[in-house]
Design a protein around this motif. Structure first.
Motif, PDB file in Angstrom:
ATOM      1  N   SER A 398       7.006   6.084  -8.776  1.00  0.00           N
ATOM      2  CA  SER A 398       7.056   6.560  -9.879  1.00  0.00           C
ATOM      3  C   SER A 398       6.562   4.846 -11.242  1.00  0.00           C
ATOM      4  O   SER A 398       5.804   5.206 -11.931  1.00  0.00           O
ATOM      5  CB  SER A 398       8.297   6.633 -10.638  1.00  0.00           C
ATOM      6  OG  SER A 398       9.552   5.419  -9.954  1.00  0.00           O
ATOM      7  N   SER A 399       6.579   3.918 -10.025  1.00  0.00           N
ATOM      8  CA  SER A 399       5.997   2.488 -10.386  1.00  0.00           C
ATOM      9  C   SER A 399       4.361   2.114  -9.929  1.00  0.00           C
ATOM     10  O   SER A 399       4.193   1.249 -10.893  1.00  0.00           O
ATOM     11  CB  SER A 399       6.740   1.566  -9.498  1.00  0.00           C
ATOM     12  OG  SER A 399       7.574   0.918  -8.805  1.00  0.00           O
ATOM     13  N   GLY A 400       4.583   2.796  -8.967  1.00  0.00           N
ATOM     14  CA  GLY A 400       3.556   2.634  -7.975  1.00  0.00           C
ATOM     15  C   GLY A 400       3.221   1.037  -7.193  1.00  0.00           C
ATOM     16  O   GLY A 400       2.034   0.686  -6.602  1.00  0.00           O
ATOM     17  N   LEU A 401       4.337   0.640  -6.979  1.00  0.00           N
ATOM     18  CA  LEU A 401       5.051  -0.854  -6.673  1.00  0.00           C
ATOM     19  C   LEU A 401       5.820  -0.801  -5.498  1.00  0.00           C
ATOM     20  O   LEU A 401       6.247  -1.810  -4.880  1.00  0.00           O
ATOM     21  CB  LEU A 401       5.676  -1.784  -7.477  1.00  0.00           C
ATOM     22  CG  LEU A 401       4.868  -1.507  -8.865  1.00  0.00           C
ATOM     23  CD1 LEU A 401       5.377  -2.525  -9.979  1.00  0.00           C
ATOM     24  CD2 LEU A 401       3.277  -2.835  -8.354  1.00  0.00           C
ATOM     25  N   ASP A 402       6.439   1.111  -4.833  1.00  0.00           N
ATOM     26  CA  ASP A 402       7.287   0.350  -3.774  1.00  0.00           C
ATOM     27  C   ASP A 402       6.335   1.181  -2.479  1.00  0.00           C
ATOM     28  O   ASP A 402       5.452   2.250  -3.282  1.00  0.00           O
ATOM     29  CB  ASP A 402       7.946   1.284  -4.050  1.00  0.00           C
ATOM     30  CG  ASP A 402       8.503   2.250  -4.430  1.00  0.00           C
ATOM     31  OD1 ASP A 402       7.523   3.502  -5.419  1.00  0.00           O
ATOM     32  OD2 ASP A 402       9.226   3.133  -3.587  1.00  0.00           O
ATOM     33  N   LEU A 403       7.028   0.623  -1.200  1.00  0.00           N
ATOM     34  CA  LEU A 403       6.571   2.002  -0.092  1.00  0.00           C
ATOM     35  C   LEU A 403       7.248   2.955   0.304  1.00  0.00           C
ATOM     36  O   LEU A 403       8.373   2.510   0.366  1.00  0.00           O
ATOM     37  CB  LEU A 403       5.896   0.878   0.513  1.00  0.00           C
ATOM     38  CG  LEU A 403       4.650   0.340   0.519  1.00  0.00           C
ATOM     39  CD1 LEU A 403       4.365  -0.933   1.351  1.00  0.00           C
ATOM     40  CD2 LEU A 403       3.032   0.877   0.157  1.00  0.00           C
TER      41      LEU A 403
END
Length: 494
Positions: A398-403
């Protein structure tokens, strides 16, 4: 002992409230009563702080791990608890009951699980009233639970969800002199935006809340370097990147263990049962394996289907219609005469959209593709990953920042992966090295076709075999070493 201390704390808080009310009334009389009321209140506050901060010889060896969610579905926080225990810390694990945690957590004498209830707000009136009352009730419950525990050296909290746990944990840490660590898995407001839209007032309020109170922590962990940079550049929060790494339980599964798992699953899941079994055949068989009755050896059957696995929380950030459309295309490839195996697709997990997708799956009529959606025990999940031929990940941050942790676990089992593209995925999945990255169902179906061509021979010769060999060669750090390197220094720092 903690309960007695909590009772005294509540009594002291009540006295402070009484003193303030009395002082407000008496100040209307004269200045002397004002002085008396202020003095009494100050004495009571100092006594309260002394009680809340009362430490003993074991305080520095106690840590609270907090997740305002299902403990059993919070693997990273379970790994934190186990790592703390291995280093001699007594762990208070606070979270919602529900899914059974891993047996290593349940059986650890140093880990005490304190369940809290997921409360609901008022079920009448506007939706906002229900949400606000839920936050207030959850805040009070969490505050009382944390104050009832012994004083901890640190409280390690997962975010999201962070509303109301960030501000409550910060308050408790301030009152008790504990250090506050936030483990940023994602941003809560971006998850809310999936349902409400980014411009909804409640989403903007959640963003302001995370940004403001997130700065009050003593230390911060996060899951990617991209998130570390975003926290620093946009919110002025310094964080240490702690990549998700697979614990030792995630590894390739032996043929014998595969057979044992498949036999158990075949009792309740038809997709694991052998088709066309002859009457009187005493050979122990599954759809993938068989045991020779003469010497009890286990082998993989030559004409077996390929085992495709995906894991999900069935939330809005994973569009499983992409996989279902790709499987429909795959069915077409097989019917057209392509040298491809039948496919058993296992989609594990629990979540709000599971029933929706199960209804869609029930409408499909495939001859060469079988789909099942079981929930696996924590001990069986890594064994199944280690038994699979290919993994698929549809997690789109959703943020493009977690894996996606599921890919981390798959790589721990040396399982190649096809993963949907999003920003920062390259920190984990290396295209054409340990897996493939796709953008839509057409690309995914093409990748399934190329990777499974001439299966099972492709396990050794094709891209599938090459990706698996690359994963074996890369090895990589496991969770324990990663945690010791990045988290332990934060706990032992003065």
């Amino acid at each position: 002992m903690a309960d007695a201390g909590a009772s005294m704390t509540l009594a002291t808080i009540s006295l402070i409230g009484f003193a303030l009310l009395a002082g407000f009334y008496l100040t209307t009389l004269n200045a002397l009563w004002t002085l008396v009321s202020v003095t009494v209140t100050a004495v009571l506050v100092s006594q309260l702080l002394r009680k809340l901060r009362r430490r003993d010889a074991l305080t520095e060896r106690r840590v609270c791990v907090l997740v305002l969610g299902d403990i059993g579905r919070s693997p990273r926080m379970q790994y934190h608890a186990l790592s703390l225990s291995k280093h001699g810390y007594s762990v208070t694990f606070v979270g919602f009951p529900g899914t059974k945690p891993h047996q290593d957590v349940i059986g650890d004498e140093r880990i005490t699980i304190i369940p809290i209830t997921e409360l609901k707000g008022l079920q009448v009136g506007p939706r906002m009233v229900s949400y606000v009352t839920k936050v207030i009730l959850q805040s009070l419950q969490l505050l009382l639970v944390l104050l009832k525990t012994d004083v901890q050296s640190h409280i390690l909290m997962q975010n999201p969800p962070g509303l109301p746990s960030i501000v409550v944990t910060w308050l408790v840490c301030g009152l008790r002199g504990s250090r506050f660590i936030i483990d940023w898995h994602n941003y809560g407001y971006t998850i809310m935006a999936l349902s409400h839209g980014p411009d909804h007032p409640i989403v903007r309020l959640a963003q302001w809340y995370e940004q403001l109170f997130g700065r009050f922590s003593s230390h911060n962990l996060c899951v990617t370097n991209a998130m570390k940079e975003d926290l620093q550049n946009n919110w002025n929060i310094r964080a240490t990147t702690l990549y998700d790494k697979p614990p030792a339980i995630f590894k390739e599964t032996s043929v014998d263990l595969k057979h044992q798992l498949f036999m158990r699953l075949a009792k309740t899941i038809p997709q694991f049962q052998v088709c066309g079994e002859r009457p009187g055949d005493v050979t122990e068989k599954t759809a993938f394996t068989c045991r020779d009755p003469s010497d009890l050896s286990v082998t993989l059957t030559s004409g077996r289907p390929a085992l495709l696995i995906s894991s999900t929380s069935w939330t809005e950030d994973e569009d499983f219609s992409i996989l279902l459309k790709a499987l429909e295309d795959y069915e077409g490839f097989v019917k057209a005469g392509a040298s491809l195996p039948s496919l058993v697709c296992v989609i594990t997990g629990k979540g709000p959209q599971k029933d929706h997708y199960r209804k869609l799956i029930d409408t499909l009529s495939f001859e060469h593709v079988k789909i099942c959606t079981p929930w696996l025990e924590a001990e069986d999940y890594p064994v199944l990953l280690g038994s699979a031929d290919l993994g698929v990940c549809l997690h789109k941050s959703s943020s493009g920042l977690d894996l996606p942790m599921k890919v981390v676990d798959m790589f721990g089992c040396c399982l190649p992966v096809c993963a949907i593209h999003f920003y920062c995925l390259h920190e984990l999945v290396k295209h054409e090295e340990n897996g493939l990255i796709f953008k839509d169902s057409e690309e995914l179906s093409g990748q399934l076709k190329s990777l499974l061509w001439d299966f099972p021979g492709c396990e050794d010769e094709g891209k599938l075999g090459q990706f698996r060999r690359n994963l074996r060669a890369s090895g990589g750090q496991r969770w324990d070493q990663n945690w010791d390197q990045n988290v332990l220094p934060l706990l032992t720092a003065p």
